[in-house]
Design an enzyme around this catalytic site. Structure first.
Site, short mmCIF file in Angstrom:
data_model
loop_
_atom_site.label_atom_id
_atom_site.label_comp_id
_atom_site.label_asym_id
_atom_site.label_seq_id
_atom_site.Cartn_x
_atom_site.Cartn_y
_atom_site.Cartn_z
N THR A 46 0.86 -1.19 0.00
CA THR A 46 0.00 0.00 0.00
C THR A 46 0.89 1.24 0.00
O THR A 46 1.93 1.27 0.65
CB THR A 46 -0.95 0.00 1.21
N PHE A 78 1.09 5.27 0.81
CA PHE A 78 0.46 6.28 1.65
C PHE A 78 1.03 7.65 1.27
O PHE A 78 2.19 7.74 0.85
CB PHE A 78 0.76 6.02 3.13
#
Ligand code: PRE
Length: 365
Positions: free
Chosen positions: A265, A267
């Site tokens: 992921t 960010f």
């Protein structure tokens, strides 16, 4: 005393002496950072002083990785320096970092990976709450998820940029490992329900269909909330990461159950100021184009002509009308670069609206 004990004693003496030197050097570095803070404050009396310098931190960490002599890996050495810089920055000014909570989420892990552990991390219940906390000045920076390699973009984050004045100041990527977790308090009780966040269920779909087919899946607001429930309710399990497992004292029934081994992921770090060039940067913009044939070609052609590499292009419905679109674009380069200036000037001429979301160092850790 055996030969082994003698040799161990010698080596440990050597380690003690090295530790003493490391401590003295870290203290000298910290005193230097305090002096840096003093210089920043006297140079800008009465103004907002930006103690955190993302471009400088990226340069320090890159240099450490490049010049690391081993045997520790470059990543490991950079992580150690990440923590030293974090402690030095806290001496200058303790940073308040808002993140998509609750505590124990992957977003908190990303915040600590990016800023180190010497910050005050503030959990907030939703992405827009993180934006508001930074906009109001209650937090210095915020951390929100923006995309996952298995599941794609986090649209809520992209859409926030349409109305927010905040800038993107950095990015951090986190390898996401999900585990099937249970509470040791509940013994061998049969699992009849699994809690998790909707994104995590999606990232573990094949594993669940193969290994836990037919067990009820209940979506909750975060992985940490899933872990909290599994800790309390007998007969339930959670899918969550290491931080949540540790926080709620859960045990792993199955380790790393994400379908794709590279599940990552990304960010974003959001803040109130623009970041100067670090030498290896990325920029993000939002563009809305007139709805006419060739609009997308017209938008992208200047990037190609000036040799700028696009790293992401995403389409979102425009808040201004049905079937109108906004393009979210990431590309390599900094808005101070000559080439980037030229491209954005051309895009600006054709676009209905061009919003510069910021330039920031490409993630180092
Ligand atoms: O160079 C600076 O501006 C500093 O404040 C020093 C320092 C560091 O410890 O190296 C600390 C915090 C900043 O974010 C960047 C670097």
């Amino acid at each position: 005393m055996s030969d082994e004990q003698v040799r161990l004693g010698e080596l440990r003496d050597e380690i003690d002496q090295i530790d003493q030197k490391i401590m003295e050097l870290i203290s000298a570095r910290a005193a230097c950072a305090q002096e840096v803070a003093h210089v920043k404050m006297t140079a800008n009396p009465g103004q907002d002083v930006f103690f955190y310098r993302p471009e400088r931190e990226a340069q320090v960490l890159r240099r450490i990785k490049e010049q690391n002599p081993g045997p520790l890996s470059g990543e490991e050495m950079a992580r150690l320096f990440r923590e030293i810089m974090s402690a030095c920055l806290a001496l200058e000014k303790p940073m308040h970092i808002a993140f998509l909570g609750p505590i124990g989420t992957f977003t908190q892990a990303a915040a600590l990976k990016h800023f180190g552990h010497s910050v005050v991390s503030v959990p907030l219940p939703a992405i827009d709450a993180v934006f508001r906390e930074v906009e109001s000045g209650a937090a210095h920076y915020g951390v929100v998820p923006v995309e996952n390699s298995t599941e794609g973009m986090i649209n809520h984050t992209l859409d926030m940029f349409m109305s927010s004045p905040l800038k993107i100041c950095g990015e951090v990527q986190l390898r996401i490992h999900h585990h099937l977790l249970v509470s040791p308090k509940h013994g061998d009780q049969e699992i009849t329900r699994i809690y998790s966040h909707q994104q995590s269920f999606a990232q573990c779909r094949q594993w669940l269909d193969t290994h836990r087919y037919g067990i009820e899946r209940v979506t909750v607001s975060s992985n940490a909330e899933a872990a909290r429930r599994a800790a309390e309710e007998p007969g339930t399990a959670a899918i969550a990461g290491d931080m949540a497992a540790e926080l709620y004292g859960l045990q792993k029934l199955a380790n790393s159950i994400e379908d794709r081994p590279d599940n990552t992921t990304r960010f974003l770090i959001i803040g109130r100021e623009e970041v100067p060039a670090s030498g290896h940067d990325k920029s993000s913009i939002l563009v809305s184009m007139r709805n006419k044939p060739g609009a997308l070609y017209q938008l992208l052609e200047p990037f190609h002509r000036h040799g700028l590499s696009l790293t992401r292009i995403e389409t979102r419905p425009s808040p201004s009308g049905t079937w109108a679109y906004v393009f979210y674009i990431d590309f390599e380069g900094h808005m101070e670069d000559e080439q980037v200036r030229k491209v954005l000037a051309e895009v600006d001429e054709e676009a209905v609206e061009l919003k510069r979301l910021g330039s920031y160092p490409i993630g180092v850790l």
